[in-house]
Every structure is written in C-alpha cells, then in structure tokens.
Scaffold this motif. Structure first.
Motif, PDB file in Angstrom:
ATOM      1  N   THR A  28       0.840  -1.201   0.000  1.00 11.63           N
ATOM      2  CA  THR A  28       0.000   0.000   0.000  1.00 11.63           C
ATOM      3  C   THR A  28       0.870   1.244   0.000  1.00 11.63           C
ATOM      4  OG1 THR A  28      -1.818  -1.121   1.147  1.00 11.63           O
ATOM      5  CG2 THR A  28      -1.744   1.283   1.308  1.00 11.63           C
ATOM      6  N   ARG A  29       1.861   1.258   0.876  1.00  6.40           N
ATOM      7  CA  ARG A  29       2.779   2.398   0.943  1.00  6.40           C
ATOM      8  C   ARG A  29       3.538   2.575  -0.373  1.00  6.40           C
ATOM      9  NH1 ARG A  29       5.495   0.649   4.727  1.00  6.40           N
ATOM     10  NH2 ARG A  29       4.626   1.831   6.493  1.00  6.40           N
ATOM     11  N   MET A  30       4.034   1.481  -0.923  1.00  5.85           N
ATOM     12  CA  MET A  30       4.859   1.558  -2.127  1.00  5.85           C
ATOM     13  C   MET A  30       4.054   2.024  -3.338  1.00  5.85           C
ATOM     14  SD  MET A  30       7.489  -1.398  -3.503  1.00  5.85           S
ATOM     15  CE  MET A  30       8.383  -1.432  -1.943  1.00  5.85           C
ATOM     16  N   ILE A  31       2.833   1.512  -3.472  1.00  6.92           N
ATOM     17  CA  ILE A  31       1.991   1.908  -4.594  1.00  6.92           C
ATOM     18  C   ILE A  31       1.621   3.383  -4.492  1.00  6.92           C
ATOM     19  CG2 ILE A  31      -0.265   1.567  -5.693  1.00  6.92           C
ATOM     20  CD1 ILE A  31      -0.065  -1.383  -4.825  1.00  6.92           C
ATOM     21  N   ALA A  32       1.290   3.823  -3.283  1.00  2.00           N
ATOM     22  CA  ALA A  32       0.942   5.232  -3.098  1.00  2.00           C
ATOM     23  C   ALA A  32       2.137   6.133  -3.394  1.00  2.00           C
ATOM     24  CB  ALA A  32       0.436   5.465  -1.674  1.00  2.00           C
ATOM     25  N   ARG A  33       3.322   5.716  -2.980  1.00  2.00           N
ATOM     26  CA  ARG A  33       4.521   6.514  -3.265  1.00  2.00           C
ATOM     27  C   ARG A  33       4.839   6.535  -4.760  1.00  2.00           C
ATOM     28  NH1 ARG A  33       8.506   4.861   1.864  1.00  2.00           N
ATOM     29  NH2 ARG A  33       7.476   6.240   3.377  1.00  2.00           N
ATOM     30  N   ALA A  34       4.334   5.523  -5.489  1.00  2.00           N
ATOM     31  CA  ALA A  34       4.533   5.490  -6.941  1.00  2.00           C
ATOM     32  C   ALA A  34       3.520   6.359  -7.675  1.00  2.00           C
ATOM     33  CB  ALA A  34       4.448   4.056  -7.448  1.00  2.00           C
ATOM     34  N   GLY A  35       2.612   7.005  -6.931  1.00  2.00           N
ATOM     35  CA  GLY A  35       1.721   7.988  -7.530  1.00  2.00           C
ATOM     36  C   GLY A  35       0.267   7.606  -7.614  1.00  2.00           C
ATOM     37  N   ALA A  36      -0.076   6.375  -7.219  1.00  2.00           N
ATOM     38  CA  ALA A  36      -1.474   5.940  -7.308  1.00  2.00           C
ATOM     39  C   ALA A  36      -2.255   6.366  -6.073  1.00  2.00           C
ATOM     40  CB  ALA A  36      -1.540   4.428  -7.457  1.00  2.00           C
ATOM     41  N   THR A  37      -3.573   6.392  -6.222  1.00  2.00           N
ATOM     42  CA  THR A  37      -4.459   6.475  -5.064  1.00  2.00           C
ATOM     43  C   THR A  37      -4.834   5.049  -4.691  1.00  2.00           C
ATOM     44  OG1 THR A  37      -5.370   8.613  -5.716  1.00  2.00           O
ATOM     45  CG2 THR A  37      -6.682   7.287  -4.201  1.00  2.00           C
ATOM     46  N   VAL A  38      -4.629   4.697  -3.434  1.00  4.82           N
ATOM     47  CA  VAL A  38      -4.843   3.317  -2.997  1.00  4.82           C
ATOM     48  C   VAL A  38      -6.098   3.227  -2.137  1.00  4.82           C
ATOM     49  CG1 VAL A  38      -3.864   1.341  -1.781  1.00  4.82           C
ATOM     50  CG2 VAL A  38      -2.351   2.909  -3.015  1.00  4.82           C
ATOM     51  N   ILE A  39      -7.003   2.341  -2.524  1.00  2.00           N
ATOM     52  CA  ILE A  39      -8.145   1.988  -1.681  1.00  2.00           C
ATOM     53  C   ILE A  39      -7.671   0.862  -0.781  1.00  2.00           C
ATOM     54  CG2 ILE A  39     -10.555   1.274  -1.633  1.00  2.00           C
ATOM     55  CD1 ILE A  39     -10.099   3.908  -3.097  1.00  2.00           C
ATOM     56  N   ALA A  40      -7.398   1.166   0.478  1.00  2.00           N
ATOM     57  CA  ALA A  40      -6.795   0.212   1.414  1.00  2.00           C
ATOM     58  C   ALA A  40      -7.889  -0.488   2.206  1.00  2.00           C
ATOM     59  CB  ALA A  40      -5.838   0.932   2.356  1.00  2.00           C
ATOM     60  N   VAL A  41      -8.074  -1.774   1.926  1.00  2.00           N
ATOM     61  CA  VAL A  41      -9.208  -2.529   2.465  1.00  2.00           C
ATOM     62  C   VAL A  41      -8.750  -3.462   3.577  1.00  2.00           C
ATOM     63  CG1 VAL A  41     -11.101  -4.101   1.908  1.00  2.00           C
ATOM     64  CG2 VAL A  41     -10.293  -2.453   0.195  1.00  2.00           C
ATOM     65  N   SER A  42      -9.492  -3.443   4.678  1.00  2.00           N
ATOM     66  CA  SER A  42      -9.284  -4.403   5.761  1.00  2.00           C
ATOM     67  C   SER A  42     -10.605  -4.598   6.484  1.00  2.00           C
ATOM     68  CB  SER A  42      -8.228  -3.895   6.747  1.00  2.00           C
ATOM     69  OG  SER A  42      -8.139  -4.756   7.885  1.00  2.00           O
ATOM     70  N   ARG A  43     -10.819  -5.802   6.977  1.00  2.00           N
ATOM     71  CA  ARG A  43     -12.037  -6.028   7.756  1.00  2.00           C
ATOM     72  C   ARG A  43     -11.897  -5.517   9.183  1.00  2.00           C
ATOM     73  NH1 ARG A  43     -11.770 -12.669   8.091  1.00  2.00           N
ATOM     74  NH2 ARG A  43      -9.830 -12.821   9.293  1.00  2.00           N
ATOM     75  N   SER A  44     -10.686  -5.083   9.562  1.00  2.00           N
ATOM     76  CA  SER A  44     -10.426  -4.640  10.926  1.00  2.00           C
ATOM     77  C   SER A  44     -10.234  -3.124  10.987  1.00  2.00           C
ATOM     78  CB  SER A  44      -9.169  -5.328  11.474  1.00  2.00           C
ATOM     79  OG  SER A  44      -8.742  -4.732  12.679  1.00  2.00           O
ATOM     80  N   PRO A  45     -11.205  -2.378  11.527  1.00  2.00           N
ATOM     81  CA  PRO A  45     -11.018  -0.936  11.696  1.00  2.00           C
ATOM     82  C   PRO A  45      -9.809  -0.618  12.586  1.00  2.00           C
ATOM     83  CG  PRO A  45     -13.326  -1.532  11.985  1.00  2.00           C
ATOM     84  CD  PRO A  45     -12.546  -2.817  11.943  1.00  2.00           C
ATOM     85  N   GLU A  46      -9.558  -1.486  13.567  1.00  2.00           N
ATOM     86  CA  GLU A  46      -8.418  -1.260  14.467  1.00  2.00           C
ATOM     87  C   GLU A  46      -7.101  -1.338  13.710  1.00  2.00           C
ATOM     88  OE1 GLU A  46     -11.970  -2.439  16.521  1.00  2.00           O
ATOM     89  OE2 GLU A  46     -10.820  -3.536  15.002  1.00  2.00           O
ATOM     90  N   ASN A  47      -6.971  -2.318  12.809  1.00  2.00           N
ATOM     91  CA  ASN A  47      -5.751  -2.427  12.018  1.00  2.00           C
ATOM     92  C   ASN A  47      -5.596  -1.281  11.038  1.00  2.00           C
ATOM     93  OD1 ASN A  47      -4.951  -4.724  13.323  1.00  2.00           O
ATOM     94  ND2 ASN A  47      -5.449  -6.129  11.656  1.00  2.00           N
ATOM     95  N   LEU A  48      -6.707  -0.812  10.480  1.00  2.00           N
ATOM     96  CA  LEU A  48      -6.649   0.356   9.596  1.00  2.00           C
ATOM     97  C   LEU A  48      -6.116   1.563  10.348  1.00  2.00           C
ATOM     98  CD1 LEU A  48     -10.018  -0.056   7.645  1.00  2.00           C
ATOM     99  CD2 LEU A  48      -7.725  -0.102   6.642  1.00  2.00           C
ATOM    100  N   GLU A  49      -6.583   1.727  11.561  1.00  2.00           N
ATOM    101  CA  GLU A  49      -6.119   2.859  12.372  1.00  2.00           C
ATOM    102  C   GLU A  49      -4.645   2.712  12.726  1.00  2.00           C
ATOM    103  OE1 GLU A  49      -6.037   6.415  14.292  1.00  2.00           O
ATOM    104  OE2 GLU A  49      -7.676   5.615  13.057  1.00  2.00           O
TER     105      GLU A  49
END
Length: 286
Positions: A28-49
């Motif tokens: 996710t970090r690498m793709i975003a640094r390459a210029g894309a917008t990343v939809i970062a999906v997880s079933r865990s709100p805690e892990n997203l935070e």
C-alpha cells in the motif's frame, strides 16, 4: 528528461488486506509513493487505524475502507468507494488470506487425515474466494469502462510445492494459482493482466507468531541465507502491477530468496548430507 516507467500517476488501485502490518501495508505504501491512489481494504477498523492511518498522515493518497472481502456486501462497499474516488481504476492487489493466528493450532496445522470440512472451507473462503470474487468485481468494472488493468494476488511457496501438515492452506494457494492462469486467459482480450506472487518465508507480524529468530537455520534453508522482508514482496507486486510488465500475464513469481532451490538433503555449505567422506566434502568446497 525523466520517464515514469511505473505509470501509476492518476490511477486507482485496490489493496485487499492492506492493514496487517506486513506485505499488504508495505505494498500500500509503495503503490501510493509510486503515484497511485490506494483503496486500502481491511475487515479490521483497528488495524486500519494502526497501520494505514500513518500512511495518510504522511500525505500519501490512501483511502482506508473497513470491509470484509469474503462477503458480497464487503466487495460492494469497496467498489462503491472506487466509484467515488478521483482517478482511473487500474488494478487490484489481493493480499487478504493466510491463516488467522487464532486458528493456526490446531485448525490449520494437522495431518490431512484430521482435516474437517469446516477447516477446509474456512481456508478456501479466506484464501481463494476472497481473491476470486474481489478480482471478479474489479475486472467487471474495468471491462465496463473499457480500460486495461492489472490484478496481482498473493499465493505462497506452499501452493507451489507440497505443504505437509498444512494441506488446506497449501491447496487453497495452489487453487489461487490455477484461478490466476484461467482469468489471465479470459481477460487478456480486454487488456487486463492477471498474475500472482508466491512469497517464501517473510518477516511479517503474522509469521512472527510461529517463526523464531534463528540465523543459522535461515542460512541452511534459504539460498540467500535470510528470510524476506515485506517490502521485497511489495517490490515484486509493484512490478507486476505496473507498466513495466505489460507483456506478462498468467504467471506466478516465486519471491523466496531461493528457498525452493535448496534440496532438503543439502547442508549449510550446499553439499549433500549423505556425504560421509569429510575429506571429499572439504575438497569440493575449497
């Protein structure tokens, strides 16, 4: 004059399983640094935070989405977010899967004679269904827009060889490879490439619960003498996702430091353990 060989500026990429703190978060970090917008999906709100919020704090274009890719409702929620995100949909990375730490013992590690239908189905849902139906949704959206794209999924070295005492996981990951090949053929005419990466032993929070630190063991088992890092898996994924690999589809790239090259009968110096003449062993390794 410089040229962007990755070609991800202005594009939208979904990462399913983005918030585990390992491969998904690294890619996710690498793709975003390459210029894309990343939809970062997880079933865990805690892990997203915990793992994704710091990426947005860095100023990276990452959109966290709490959704379960193992359900139709979860996939619909992801695709709704894709629809309202600025940029052209380009691709998908399927990282969601594995075997949850709470179920490693005994539900997923056992002789094949003891595997239950519930164990089997849970592993196939987690590792194969999440990949297939998320890929189906993204591919359908790309074709409806008439856009090319790239889908990359995480298999495992366990899906490329035998997986003793872990047959459900290994078989699900092998099935993922088969699905990758078939989808690649079906979608090639639409300009959508479908590939996979098969990691070897990688230092992630998940693997850390059952793999200890043992440099000598790693040196004996892996040709490169060490375990992989999440960002090394992410680099291979980024390559397959990007315009650097526009003529590659239906492939599974082993990223294992040469683990699959080391026969089980090889010693740390790569000589056969069956050699009993130490003078001969010494002579051939000089």
């Amino acid at each position: 004059m410089t040229q962007d060989f990755l070609g991800l500026d202005g594009r939208v990429v979904v990462v399913s399983g983005a918030a585990g703190g390992g491969i998904g978060t690294s890619v996710t970090r690498m793709i975003a640094r390459a210029g894309a917008t990343v939809i970062a999906v997880s079933r865990s709100p805690e892990n997203l935070e915990k793992h994704v919020a710091p990426l947005t704090a860095e100023g990276l274009a990452v959109v966290p989405v709490a959704a379960d890719a193992a359900t139709d409702d979860g996939i619909a929620l992801v695709m709704k977010e894709v629809g309202r995100t600025a940029g052209d949909l380009h691709g998908l990375v399927n990282v969601a899967g594995g075997a949850a730490p709470s179920t490693w013992m005994p539900s997923t590690w056992m002789p094949s004679t003891r595997v239950t239908r519930a164990d089997w189905r849970a592993l196939f849902t987690q590792n194969l269904e999440t990949m297939f139906f998320m890929s189906q949704a993204v591919a359908a959206e790309l074709t409806s827009q008439g856009r090319p794209g790239s889908i990359v999924s995480i298999s495992s070295i366990s899906g490329m060889n035998s997986a003793p005492l872990h047959i459900g996981y290994g078989t699900a990951k092998a099935a993922l490879v088969a699905a990758t090949r078939t989808m690649a053929v079906e979608l090639a005419g639409d300009g959508i490439r479908v590939n996979a990466v098969a990691p070897g032993v990688t230092e992630t929070p998940a693997s850390g619960t059952y793999v200890d630190e043992d440099a000598e063991r790693d040196r004996r088992a892996i040709a490169m003498g060490r375990r992989g890092r999440p960002e090394e898996q992410a680099g291979a994924i980024l390559f397959l996702l990007s315009d650097l690999s526009t003529y590659i589809t239906g492939q599974t790239l082993l990223v294992d430091g040469g683990l699959n090259l080391k026969w089980t009968h090889l010693a740390a110096d790569n000589t056969s353990l069956f050699l009993k003449d130490e003078s001969f062993r010494a002579a051939i390794t000089r």
